[in-house]
Structures are given as C-alpha cells and as structure tokens.
Design an enzyme around this catalytic site. Structure first.
Site, PDB file in Angstrom:
ATOM      1  N   VAL A 283       0.832  -1.205   0.000  1.00 18.81           N
ATOM      2  CA  VAL A 283       0.000   0.000   0.000  1.00 18.81           C
ATOM      3  C   VAL A 283       0.867   1.255   0.000  1.00 18.81           C
ATOM      4  O   VAL A 283       0.601   2.220  -0.727  1.00 18.81           O
ATOM      5  CB  VAL A 283      -0.956   0.005   1.220  1.00 18.81           C
ATOM      6  CG1 VAL A 283      -1.713   1.327   1.305  1.00 18.81           C
ATOM      7  CG2 VAL A 283      -1.932  -1.154   1.137  1.00 18.81           C
ATOM      8  N   ASP A 330      -5.266  22.254 -43.518  1.00 20.21           N
ATOM      9  CA  ASP A 330      -5.961  22.922 -44.608  1.00 20.21           C
ATOM     10  C   ASP A 330      -5.228  24.217 -44.929  1.00 20.21           C
ATOM     11  O   ASP A 330      -4.456  24.727 -44.111  1.00 20.21           O
ATOM     12  CB  ASP A 330      -7.394  23.265 -44.208  1.00 20.21           C
ATOM     13  CG  ASP A 330      -8.285  22.038 -44.142  1.00 20.21           C
ATOM     14  OD1 ASP A 330      -7.953  21.045 -44.793  1.00 20.21           O
ATOM     15  OD2 ASP A 330      -9.312  22.088 -43.443  1.00 20.21           O
ATOM     16  N   ASN A 681       7.917   8.787  -1.733  1.00 22.04           N
ATOM     17  CA  ASN A 681       7.627   7.394  -1.338  1.00 22.04           C
ATOM     18  C   ASN A 681       8.756   6.813  -0.479  1.00 22.04           C
ATOM     19  O   ASN A 681       8.518   6.009   0.427  1.00 22.04           O
ATOM     20  CB  ASN A 681       7.433   6.513  -2.574  1.00 22.04           C
ATOM     21  CG  ASN A 681       5.970   6.440  -3.000  1.00 22.04           C
ATOM     22  OD1 ASN A 681       5.155   7.263  -2.589  1.00 22.04           O
ATOM     23  ND2 ASN A 681       5.637   5.457  -3.818  1.00 22.04           N
TER      24      ASN A 681
END
Length: 894
Positions: A283, A330, A681
């Site tokens: 987790v 175009d 982290n």
C-alpha cells in the site's frame, strides 16, 4: 452510367419517374424498399455506464486494490490508521473518476450533429402537385423543388437550374457558393458533378428542380457518416503510458511485498505479522496522489490552451500534442485569412499598383510603379467599373456577397469611389460565360461594365486604355496582358480582367486592366512554420485548391515540400506506394477528397508518425477521427467539431503550434511531478521498514504518510504541472511514441537519488531528536506520548521540508533553476506558502496535532532540519549541470 452522366430522359427512365413526380403508390413501395431518408444513429451512450468505466481503468484498479489491502491490514492490526488510509484512497479514486467523467461528458456526438443539418420539411412534386413533406419521407425518384434559403434533404440530379448556387461548406469546407447547372462538366465522381445537389447543403440563390438519386445513408452525407462511425479511436500515448506506469508500480509493489514478507518471516516475526507488514508495504508503494495530480494538471493545461485559442475536448489528448511529428493542415482560413483581398492591379497603360491592408478593411494605401499624371484617373476608372459590376456590398459591419467581389468592393471604397450609378440591367456570371456584366448610367452616360476570366475578356477585347488614350488591342498588347495574367496566377492570385463598353453588347470591349486577388497568408504563419521545422515537425498542406495555387501559397509562407500531388494522383497510388513516398519526401496535396485525406492519415500512421489533422467540413470528420489529434475549426461544422479532439477557436495555424508547445510542456511537467511524487515514497517506506527490523520506535504513522501523499505533496505537484515551457522545448525532437514518462531516469532521480536524501533527512531528524533527549537504542516504547509525537513530527517535517526543496529544483528537468525567474510560477509560490503554513499548523494548532499525531517541537530542535533541503537543492542542481554537459558533449561528438 452514373446518374449525373445521364441525359434527362434516360435519367427519369432509370429512376422510373416523370417530371410531374411520383404517384402515391410508387412512394409507398419505395419507402418500403429504401427505408426512411435519415442518417442512422448508433445507440446513445449510457452515461451511467461511462461513469462506472472510470473505476475499471488500470490505475484506479491499482488504487482500489491498495484501498482493500489497507482495510485488510486494519483487521489484523487495528489502531494503526490503515482504515483511514483505505477511506482516503477510495475518496481519491471517486474524485478522480468524477472529474475525468465530467471533462469527457461531451464525447462522440457526431451523428446527432449530422441530423441537425438535415431539414425536416421539404418541397416535393408528386402527381404534378407541389407539396410539403417530412424530409424522412423522400425516396429515390422524387422530384424536389429548390428555392433560395432551402436546405437540401437528399442527393439529386438537376432537371432545371435558374442561376442556382448552393453552399457546400458543410460537406466539403468550401466557403464560396458553388454554381450548379445541367451538365456534369466531365466529373468522374458524384461529389464533383456540377449538375448535382447534396443532402446537408443549402440553396444560396436561384432555383431549380431535381430528381432524387440517393437518400439516407446512401447519400454523400450518409457515406461520410458511415465512414466516421466505423473508425475506432486508439488509445492516446498518455493513456498507454498510464497503463504502463500502473503495471510497473504494481510489479514494484508486489516484488517489495514478497521480498519483505520473506525477510520478515525468516527474521522470526511470524507469518501473520510478516504478511501484514508486506500488505502495508504494498500500500505504501502506491502513490495515491499521482492520478488526481495528473488529471488536475491536464485540466489546468487545457485551460491554458483555451486562453491560446485551442479548446481541448479530451484531457488525455493534451499530452499527445507533444508527440506530434506531422501536421496535416488545410490552407483556407488556417494558413490564410479566408478573406479575399485585392492586392495588386495592372493597368493597360503599364502601371503596377500595390494596395496595402487586407480583407474587407476600408483603410489602405495605393502605391504606383511608373505612374504619370493620368495614372490615378485611370485607376479610378477601373475601380468604378469593378465596384458597380458587383452584387456584393460592404456597409459598416454588414458584409454581404461573394468573397471575390467583396475584395473589389473593399479596394474601390479604399480609393474613395462614390459616384452615382443607376443599374439598368445585369448579365450574371455563369460557369459557361465566365464573366459578368452590368449595364447602367455612370456620370450621366450609359456604360456596360464587365469583369471575368482574362481569357474570356481578352477574346472579346478590341481596344485598350493607355496613357495616350484608347488604342487598338493588337497582338503585342494581347501578349503583354496574357503574360501579366500568367505572372499573377503563378503567384497564386485569382485574376480578373476589367473592361467597359459604351453600348449594351459584350463584344468590341475596351480593356482597362487586370486585378489580382488573393486569400492572403496569415502574417504569423511563416514564423510558426519555422518553429515547427526547428522542433522536428513537418507540415503537409492538404487543400481543395488547384496545384498551382497551392504550390504558390506554399512557397510564399515558407512551406518545405518536394512536389505537388492532386486527388487523381493519390487515387492511382496503392497504400504501400503512398507510404513509401511519404517516408522520405513531403508533398502538397491539392484537389483532395475526404476519403483521400483518410488514406494520407493511414499512410503516415503506418510509417510511425503521430499526426495532427485539421478540418472543418463534414467530409473531414473521418480523417479527424482517424488522426492522433483531430483539430477542427471554430468556424467549422458541428460534425467536424464532434469528431475532433481539439477545436481551434481562431482557425489559426499558429494556435496549433502553440498547442503542440503546450503538449510538450505537459509531457515534461508530468515527468517532473511524477519524479517529485515518487521521491516522497522513499521517506515514507524507509522509516516503516527500519522500525520493523530494528529496535526503534515507529518514526511515522499511517495518517502522517497520508498527509504527505494527499496533503503536502499535492499543491507543489500541481504547481509543477503548471510550469511554463522550458527554453529548449521547441528545439528538441518530438516526444517519441516509445518514450516513457516512468523511465529509468525518473526512477533514478526519484527513488535512488532524491528519495534517498529525503529518507536520510527524515531518519536523521528522527534519530538525532531522540538521542538529544536521552533515548537509547533498543527503547521501542518511549512512554511519553508527547515525546513520541514530537519524534514522529521531526520525521514528518524532514520529509516535507526536503520535498519543498525538491519541488523548487524540479522546476526544470535539464536547466539550472538560477537561470529561471523565481516568481514566474506563482502557483508554486502559493503552494510553498501553503505547505509552510501547514508545517506551522502541525507544530502549533492543537486540533491538527490530534488528527495527525504531531506535537510542538522547540525551535532549538528544528535546526536539525536545515541542512537537508540545501543538500537536495545543491546535489540535484549539480546533477543536472553534469548531465547537460554530458549530453552537449555527446551531441558535439556526433
């Protein structure tokens, strides 16, 4: 033979009808045989289903599994805050799903837009009586009555035509009204036949009658609808990247879980404790804040692009723009202004006149070359002849008429022409006559004013106006005027000859001169093209204009091309031949049909190109949907807009280049904040691992980890997502299709470099604080909950403060931050102020301290935190400097 090639009698016979129309029995039988005259729709989207699909994408599934595991860990190890983590994860998933669904709510509605263009009531002749019926009841063989202002409900071949002009812009994007007659004029396809009218177009002027030859999905309109509906839109690079990122992070989390389960088990912790530890670690390895940060960052980018006149429909398409290698554009309205301007005049007396200003602006200067005393008078005579032989008018902001005529009117009004003129008679322009004349009284004298194709007017000319008066139009004069006309045409001008006569006859004319009219290129296009070439992006012009005009405009704006191919050339090429040709060379494509634009898109994509395709007509919808980025014009049809990924609000090529710049910026900004988020982290995981294997107190609680992921990391992460383009962003190659956001460089910087420094800072702050207050190794239970909260606060602040430095140094991926303005990213300044306020609250606000398990730490202890943000800043800036030097050295060696 094709219907438009048949003579009237054979056409009526082929469709078993008469000029008086069908009988009621015939209508009923044909309705049963051919069905209703409608554009069939696919089943409408179930938006409830679309919403729930947001929850089964790869990254949301990873978060959902992480949330479930958090609840499982709470069951076996209650009171650790895992349940709060689970709720927070699911909350993030719901918010992200809802936001993404809302942004994509207006997804594919092309079929509904098609229906808006089909009229509901039409006039039809049945049993020799004109009646009004619902458009859905029309059948092949019906005789429809066409009048000015009518919308046309089916494809039909004309039986009668009285100066009939139709607006085909909804079908082919052409802004000029198209003249219709009773001859196909050598057309090979129904869409090119001059004796046909089409479903979804409208009558501009004139009238006529026509026999219906196709209804519903068999019409040109229906064929395009079918083609558009059958094209499947692939995943965008970002969607593929998120899938890849999810897999990588999942594998990483699972490997870490398995490794530490084994380590925990063999260290004597037991299977249950080791399993709970492994689940918690899995987790913790999931960056909960990453997905909402990406989504919000894309949303902010789309808002910035809207300010630059590029409206993004699909958020994931923002990043795709950064990968574009080829722009298929175009000409009319995108590279040019879509406003015809009279720019040059050649008088028969030899003077050349240049006119400043463009479009229908009535301000400008007239510059003469080789002028004499009578030049201005002769110019005035020509402009009067042009002005009073036009139907168009400019009255303030009210602009009415054909664009070519409007250019003449604007030039005459610039010159101050305002003589009284009484129109007595008009002979309108037709494709057969190739000229227009108006007979009337000017300055009290009767005069015939003429304009038309140079070859037509010159063939009827007997005299011409010179500085010495009227002279006979001899062979030398004819050769000179033909050569001047050809020079204008080679420069992409539309050339008209202006002549007069003192009687109402279109022979023995007196030629006054030539006018050169052009849809002038946008001023900024040349610079935008140069920027594209520097950025490694090639540009391909695809236009309905002829080859000569397209090539001249291409040269004028600085377009790089190796040749010109027309629609017939492309039709003869196999898919493989076209692919091979486009591998090495760039072409201008002229006189192109919609299915051929699709063929070009297929060829380029087969060569590995990421293409952006522009379009504004219904016929462009298939190629817009097929392209990696479909770009419709703000002035275009609803169908084109619905099939596209991006809408240009100003129809400007420069806005495409700005959007690509923004797309590249988004790619690198995502790379920055992914690195930033992954960095945090490590200081979340390392303390958890060390507390499991070493005899130390718990350095960080679950709720504190959550406060980083969904709290202090979010605003700086979003701020990095709004960072302005780096100075080399349009000097590097397009982002490769296989170039990953989550590559080794991101892992190296995030996990193994900055993350390690941050983890070291967090643990150093934690252990130093404990040791300075008498703690000894092995003392797991600190006894005093306030002391324990203070120690964990130091760990938390160690992670947060180094992340602040990380956010600042991560503003640039390659360059030193000292070369950037410190206040250019005001969002980041606000984010840092908010995080510093959050730190103060963690230290001083009691309700916040209770929720997040923090406590006040004396200032004397906070000095421990000071060195590490500086270390992060210095080390990462040094790394970027050395890496850039290596890259420059490598380029020089090549």
């Amino acid at each position: 033979m094709k219907p438009f090639e048949l003579e009237k009698a054979k056409l009526l016979q082929a469709f078993r009808t008469e000029e008086s129309g069908l009988g009621s029995d015939d209508v009923r039988r044909r309705q049963a045989e051919f069905g209703a005259n409608i554009i069939e729709q696919k089943a409408k989207k179930n938006y409830l289903k679309e919403y729930f699909l947001q929850y089964i994408q790869f990254f949301p599934i990873l978060l959902e599994i992480a949330g479930i595991l958090a609840f499982v860990a709470e069951v076996y190890q209650p009171g650790q805050g895992n349940d709060i983590l689970g709720y927070a994860i699911f909350g993030a998933v719901v918010i992200n799903a809802s936001f993404t669904f809302w942004q994509n709510f207006k997804a594919d509605k092309a079929m509904e837009a098609l229906l808006k263009l089909i009229p509901t009531i039409v006039k039809v002749k049945r049993e020799d009586t004109v009646t009004e019926v619902d458009a859905s009841e029309l059948v092949p063989g019906d005789i429809i009555v066409l009048e000015e202002g009518n919308k046309i409900a089916a494809d039909a071949v004309l039986l009668e035509s009285n100066e009939l002009y139709i607006n085909t812009s909804s079908l082919n994007g052409e802004s000029r009204p198209a003249k219709r007659g009773l001859e196909s004029e050598g057309a090979e396809r129904s869409i090119d036949a001059k004796n046909m009218v089409y479903a979804g177009t409208a009558v501009v002027s004139g009238s006529g009658e026509a026999v219906v030859v196709a209804t519903g999905m068999a019409t040109e309109f229906g064929k395009i609808a079918t083609l558009t509906g059958n094209i499947e839109k692939g995943l965008t690079p970002l969607e593929k990247e998120i899938i890849g990122m999810t897999r990588t992070l999942t594998i990483l989390a699972l490997v870490a879980g398995v490794v530490f389960f084994v380590l925990g088990y063999f260290s004597g912790k037991g299977a249950l404790i080791a399993a709970i530890f492994a689940l918690s670690l899995i987790v913790a390895n999931v960056p909960e804040g990453l997905l909402p940060t990406i989504t919000l960052s894309l949303s902010l980018a789309s808002q910035r692009m809207a300010k630059r006149n590029a409206l993004i429909k699909n958020l994931a398409s923002v990043q795709t723009l950064g990968s574009v290698t080829t722009i298929c554009t175009d000409k009319t309205g995108t590279l040019t202004k879509n406003e015809m301007s009279l720019k040059e005049i050649y008088l028969c007396s030899g003077e050349r006149v240049s006119i400043s200003g463009g479009g229908y602006d009535l301000h400008g200067e007239f510059s003469f070359d080789n002028a004499d005393e009578g030049s201005q008078s002769r110019l005035g005579e020509l402009l009067r002849a042009g002005l009073y032989n036009c139907r168009a008018s400019i009255d303030g902001r009210r602009i009415i008429g054909d664009p070519t005529e409007l250019a003449i009117v604007a030039a005459a009004k610039k010159y101050g022409v305002d003589d009284p003129f009484e129109k007595l008679k008009e002979n309108p322009f037709s494709s057969e006559r190739k000229m227009m004349s108006t007979f009337g009284r000017l300055d009290g004298k009767e005069v015939l004013l003429l304009k038309g194709a140079p070859e037509t007017i010159l063939a009827r000319t007997k005299y011409y106006r010179t500085s010495d008066g009227i002279r006979e139009f001899d062979g030398d004069a004819r050769t000179r005027m033909e050569a001047e006309s050809e020079k204008f045409e080679e420069r992409a001008f539309r050339v008209l000859a202006i002549a007069i006569h003192d009687r109402d006859e279109e022979e023995s004319l007196t030629l006054l001169g030539l006018v050169a009219i052009m849809d002038i290129p946008r001023v900024e296009v040349g610079e935008a093209l140069a920027k594209c070439y520097t950025a490694g992006i090639r540009t391909i012009m695809i236009t309905g204009d002829n080859e000569k005009t397209a090539a001249a405009i291409g040269r004028d704006i600085g377009l790089r091309f190796d040749g010109v191919l027309n629609g017939n050339d492309v039709a003869k090429l196999s898919d493989e031949e076209l692919r091979e040709m486009l591998k090495e060379k760039t072409y201008i494509f002229a006189r192109m049909a919609s299915n051929q634009k699709l063929k070009i898109a297929d060829a380029l994509q087969s060569n590995g190109e990421v293409i952006a395709m522009t379009g504004d007509g219904v016929n462009d919808a298939p190629s817009l949907k097929k392209a990696d980025i479909g770009i419709s014009m703000g002035s275009g049809t609803d169908v084109a807009k619905e099939a596209s990924d991006m809408i240009l609000l100003d129809d400007n090529f420069n806005s495409i280049v700005s959007a690509i710049e923004e797309g590249r910026t988004v790619y690198f900004n995502i790379k920055k904040f992914v690195t930033y988020i992954l960095s945090s982290n490590v200081p979340e995981i390392v303390p958890y691992i060390l507390s499991f294997f070493l005899k130390i107190p718990n350095p960080l609680s679950v709720i504190q980890i959550l406060s980083i992921d969904l709290g202090s990391d979010m605003l700086p992460g979003l701020a990095l997502g709004s960072e302005k383009p780096e100075k080399n962003i349009m000097k590097r190659a397009p982002v490769g299709k296989d170039e990953k956001i989550l590559d080794f460089e991101v892992f190296k910087r995030g996990y193994f470099f900055i993350g390690v420094v941050e983890a070291s800072a967090a643990m150093f702050a934690f252990v130093t604080f404990l040791l300075s207050h008498g703690w000894q190794y092995g003392q797991v239970d600190l006894g005093d909950p306030v002391f324990a909260a203070q120690a964990m606060t130091m760990t938390l602040l160690g992670a947060i403060t180094t992340q602040l430095a990380n956010a600042w140094t991560m503003r640039s991926w390659d360059f030193n931050i000292w070369t950037m303005s410190w206040h250019s990213n005001k969002t980041l300044l606000f984010a840092m102020a908010a995080v510093l306020t959050w730190i103060w609250m963690l230290l001083n606000v009691e309700p916040v301290q209770k929720v997040f398990n923090t406590a006040h730490v004396p200032l004397a202890d906070l000095w421990i935190l000071v060195p590490f943000p500086i270390i992060v800043l210095v080390l990462h800036e040094s790394y970027k400097y050395l890496r850039l030097k290596r890259m420059e050295s490598s380029l020089l060696q090549r």
